[in-house]
Design a protein around this motif. Structure first.
Motif, PDB file in Angstrom:
ATOM      1  N   SER A 135     -91.005  22.849  17.941  1.00  0.00           N
ATOM      2  CA  SER A 135     -90.650  22.304  19.252  1.00  0.00           C
ATOM      3  C   SER A 135     -91.924  21.959  20.016  1.00  0.00           C
ATOM      4  O   SER A 135     -92.881  22.741  20.007  1.00  0.00           O
ATOM      5  CB  SER A 135     -89.863  23.324  20.070  1.00  0.00           C
ATOM      6  N   ARG A 136     -91.895  20.820  20.654  1.00  0.00           N
ATOM      7  CA  ARG A 136     -92.995  20.392  21.518  1.00  0.00           C
ATOM      8  C   ARG A 136     -92.384  20.022  22.857  1.00  0.00           C
ATOM      9  O   ARG A 136     -91.364  19.352  22.915  1.00  0.00           O
ATOM     10  CB  ARG A 136     -93.703  19.173  20.947  1.00  0.00           C
ATOM     11  N   SER A 137     -93.039  20.450  23.933  1.00  0.00           N
ATOM     12  CA  SER A 137     -92.478  20.152  25.248  1.00  0.00           C
ATOM     13  C   SER A 137     -93.572  19.772  26.222  1.00  0.00           C
ATOM     14  O   SER A 137     -94.742  20.119  26.038  1.00  0.00           O
ATOM     15  CB  SER A 137     -91.709  21.359  25.780  1.00  0.00           C
TER      16      SER A 137
ATOM     17  N   ILE B 200     -79.596  23.887  15.848  1.00  0.00           N
ATOM     18  CA  ILE B 200     -80.968  23.400  15.986  1.00  0.00           C
ATOM     19  C   ILE B 200     -81.401  23.441  17.443  1.00  0.00           C
ATOM     20  O   ILE B 200     -82.542  23.811  17.764  1.00  0.00           O
ATOM     21  CB  ILE B 200     -81.102  21.990  15.379  1.00  0.00           C
ATOM     22  N   LEU B 201     -80.499  23.109  18.357  1.00  0.00           N
ATOM     23  CA  LEU B 201     -80.800  23.217  19.784  1.00  0.00           C
ATOM     24  C   LEU B 201     -81.148  24.661  20.139  1.00  0.00           C
ATOM     25  O   LEU B 201     -82.142  24.922  20.831  1.00  0.00           O
ATOM     26  CB  LEU B 201     -79.615  22.729  20.623  1.00  0.00           C
ATOM     27  N   SER B 202     -80.364  25.607  19.665  1.00  0.00           N
ATOM     28  CA  SER B 202     -80.619  27.023  19.954  1.00  0.00           C
ATOM     29  C   SER B 202     -81.961  27.483  19.399  1.00  0.00           C
ATOM     30  O   SER B 202     -82.724  28.169  20.081  1.00  0.00           O
ATOM     31  CB  SER B 202     -79.505  27.899  19.363  1.00  0.00           C
ATOM     32  N   ILE B 203     -82.243  27.103  18.170  1.00  0.00           N
ATOM     33  CA  ILE B 203     -83.526  27.489  17.562  1.00  0.00           C
ATOM     34  C   ILE B 203     -84.680  26.855  18.335  1.00  0.00           C
ATOM     35  O   ILE B 203     -85.683  27.513  18.635  1.00  0.00           O
ATOM     36  CB  ILE B 203     -83.572  27.093  16.073  1.00  0.00           C
ATOM     37  N   ALA B 204     -84.540  25.578  18.679  1.00  0.00           N
ATOM     38  CA  ALA B 204     -85.604  24.864  19.389  1.00  0.00           C
ATOM     39  C   ALA B 204     -85.937  25.525  20.723  1.00  0.00           C
ATOM     40  O   ALA B 204     -87.107  25.693  21.074  1.00  0.00           O
ATOM     41  CB  ALA B 204     -85.196  23.407  19.609  1.00  0.00           C
ATOM     42  N   VAL B 205     -84.913  25.905  21.469  1.00  0.00           N
ATOM     43  CA  VAL B 205     -85.124  26.580  22.750  1.00  0.00           C
ATOM     44  C   VAL B 205     -85.796  27.934  22.514  1.00  0.00           C
ATOM     45  O   VAL B 205     -86.747  28.301  23.201  1.00  0.00           O
ATOM     46  CB  VAL B 205     -83.794  26.737  23.516  1.00  0.00           C
ATOM     47  N   GLY B 206     -85.316  28.663  21.514  1.00  0.00           N
ATOM     48  CA  GLY B 206     -85.907  29.961  21.207  1.00  0.00           C
ATOM     49  C   GLY B 206     -87.362  29.873  20.796  1.00  0.00           C
ATOM     50  O   GLY B 206     -88.175  30.749  21.123  1.00  0.00           O
ATOM     51  N   LEU B 207     -87.726  28.814  20.096  1.00  0.00           N
ATOM     52  CA  LEU B 207     -89.115  28.649  19.670  1.00  0.00           C
ATOM     53  C   LEU B 207     -90.067  28.524  20.854  1.00  0.00           C
ATOM     54  O   LEU B 207     -91.234  28.897  20.761  1.00  0.00           O
ATOM     55  CB  LEU B 207     -89.251  27.412  18.770  1.00  0.00           C
ATOM     56  N   LEU B 208     -89.578  28.011  21.971  1.00  0.00           N
ATOM     57  CA  LEU B 208     -90.419  27.838  23.159  1.00  0.00           C
ATOM     58  C   LEU B 208     -90.275  28.980  24.160  1.00  0.00           C
ATOM     59  O   LEU B 208     -90.887  28.950  25.219  1.00  0.00           O
ATOM     60  CB  LEU B 208     -90.077  26.511  23.848  1.00  0.00           C
ATOM     61  N   ALA B 209     -89.499  29.987  23.837  1.00  0.00           N
ATOM     62  CA  ALA B 209     -89.178  31.038  24.808  1.00  0.00           C
ATOM     63  C   ALA B 209     -90.175  32.186  24.814  1.00  0.00           C
ATOM     64  O   ALA B 209     -89.893  33.230  25.370  1.00  0.00           O
ATOM     65  CB  ALA B 209     -87.771  31.572  24.538  1.00  0.00           C
ATOM     66  N   GLY B 210     -91.338  32.023  24.242  1.00  0.00           N
ATOM     67  CA  GLY B 210     -92.311  33.106  24.167  1.00  0.00           C
ATOM     68  C   GLY B 210     -92.879  33.530  25.507  1.00  0.00           C
ATOM     69  O   GLY B 210     -93.174  34.689  25.736  1.00  0.00           O
TER      70      GLY B 210
ATOM     71  N   THR C  32     -98.092  19.219  31.611  1.00  0.00           N
ATOM     72  CA  THR C  32     -98.398  20.490  30.955  1.00  0.00           C
ATOM     73  C   THR C  32     -97.530  20.611  29.708  1.00  0.00           C
ATOM     74  O   THR C  32     -96.315  20.468  29.777  1.00  0.00           O
ATOM     75  CB  THR C  32     -98.137  21.675  31.906  1.00  0.00           C
ATOM     76  N   ALA C  33     -98.178  20.861  28.563  1.00  0.00           N
ATOM     77  CA  ALA C  33     -97.461  20.816  27.286  1.00  0.00           C
ATOM     78  C   ALA C  33     -97.546  22.143  26.541  1.00  0.00           C
ATOM     79  O   ALA C  33     -98.473  22.933  26.751  1.00  0.00           O
ATOM     80  CB  ALA C  33     -98.034  19.698  26.422  1.00  0.00           C
ATOM     81  N   ARG C  34     -96.556  22.336  25.686  1.00  0.00           N
ATOM     82  CA  ARG C  34     -96.514  23.511  24.805  1.00  0.00           C
ATOM     83  C   ARG C  34     -96.054  23.050  23.425  1.00  0.00           C
ATOM     84  O   ARG C  34     -95.329  22.064  23.297  1.00  0.00           O
ATOM     85  CB  ARG C  34     -95.513  24.558  25.313  1.00  0.00           C
ATOM     86  N   ARG C  35     -96.448  23.815  22.404  1.00  0.00           N
ATOM     87  CA  ARG C  35     -95.979  23.542  21.043  1.00  0.00           C
ATOM     88  C   ARG C  35     -95.711  24.885  20.370  1.00  0.00           C
ATOM     89  O   ARG C  35     -96.495  25.824  20.478  1.00  0.00           O
ATOM     90  CB  ARG C  35     -97.033  22.772  20.258  1.00  0.00           C
ATOM     91  N   SER C  36     -94.596  24.941  19.661  1.00  0.00           N
ATOM     92  CA  SER C  36     -94.201  26.194  19.006  1.00  0.00           C
ATOM     93  C   SER C  36     -94.766  26.270  17.597  1.00  0.00           C
ATOM     94  O   SER C  36     -95.288  25.298  17.057  1.00  0.00           O
ATOM     95  CB  SER C  36     -92.678  26.288  18.932  1.00  0.00           C
TER      96      SER C  36
ATOM     97  N   THR D 197     -89.349  17.964  28.990  1.00  0.00           N
ATOM     98  CA  THR D 197     -88.856  17.123  27.911  1.00  0.00           C
ATOM     99  C   THR D 197     -89.285  17.745  26.586  1.00  0.00           C
ATOM    100  O   THR D 197     -90.457  18.088  26.395  1.00  0.00           O
ATOM    101  CB  THR D 197     -89.402  15.688  28.042  1.00  0.00           C
ATOM    102  N   VAL D 198     -88.318  17.902  25.676  1.00  0.00           N
ATOM    103  CA  VAL D 198     -88.568  18.590  24.407  1.00  0.00           C
ATOM    104  C   VAL D 198     -88.276  17.637  23.251  1.00  0.00           C
ATOM    105  O   VAL D 198     -87.256  16.945  23.248  1.00  0.00           O
ATOM    106  CB  VAL D 198     -87.676  19.854  24.277  1.00  0.00           C
ATOM    107  N   GLU D 199     -89.178  17.637  22.288  1.00  0.00           N
ATOM    108  CA  GLU D 199     -88.964  16.947  21.022  1.00  0.00           C
ATOM    109  C   GLU D 199     -89.056  17.982  19.919  1.00  0.00           C
ATOM    110  O   GLU D 199     -89.965  18.818  19.914  1.00  0.00           O
ATOM    111  CB  GLU D 199     -90.021  15.883  20.766  1.00  0.00           C
ATOM    112  N   VAL D 200     -88.114  17.942  19.009  1.00  0.00           N
ATOM    113  CA  VAL D 200     -88.112  18.838  17.857  1.00  0.00           C
ATOM    114  C   VAL D 200     -88.387  17.979  16.627  1.00  0.00           C
ATOM    115  O   VAL D 200     -87.724  16.955  16.423  1.00  0.00           O
ATOM    116  CB  VAL D 200     -86.761  19.577  17.740  1.00  0.00           C
TER     117      VAL D 200
END
Length: 150
Positions: free
Chosen positions: A98-100, A60-70, A11-15, A121-124
């Motif tokens: 961010s893509r996870s 960048i880690l903080s922003i990346a996590v926040g981008l997926l926190a919707g 299951t994937a998500r993209r910000s 697993t997250v790739e930014v």
């Protein structure tokens, strides 16, 4: 219901994108106390391979996590981050996304009947599609949610 049944592997998500600004870097330096010249000294940064200031990896880690926190899952909490790698520098003006994808699930060893671990697993990537950060976000998930069992 087992943790494996609750979360489907793959299951994937993209910000959406987010552009990193000078203000982001300055605020992060103030909050973290990291005023290293790679981040804060424009003249020093001209001597670096990219020729400009580099955003803090932790920013960048903080922003990346926040981008997926919707989407908030009330039955899951962040358990930590594994295999964090700052692959390429991010500069002022770069736009990241961010893509996870869910890549693993397992019972929580201390209380396997109540909780599980979900690994995402997250790739930014930057605006050029280059991976700038990669990590695994681990979640502690309750297996006794009323919503999940219905």
């Amino acid at each position: 219901m087992t943790i494996m049944e609750m979360f489907e592997l793959g299951t994937a998500r993209r910000s959406r994108g987010r552009t990193v600004t000078e203000a982001d870097i300055v605020l992060h330096a103030g909050q973290s106390g990291d005023f290293y010249p790679h981040h804060m000294d424009a003249e020093f940064a001209k001597t670096l391979p990219g020729g400009q200031r580099i955003a803090h990896g932790t920013l960048i880690l903080s922003i990346a996590v926040g981008l997926l926190a919707g989407e908030v899952d009330e039955n899951a909490v962040s358990y930590g981050y594994d295999r964090v790698r700052f692959v390429k520098p991010v500069h002022i003006g770069d736009t990241i996304t961010s893509r996870s994808a869910i890549t693993a699930t397992r019972p929580y060893p201390k209380r396997p009947d109540e909780f599980g671990i979900v690994e995402e697993t997250v790739e930014v990537r930057n605006q050029r599609g280059e991976i700038v950060l990669a990590f695994v976000h681990c979640y502690l998930v309750s297996t006794h949610s009323k919503e999940r069992q219905q």
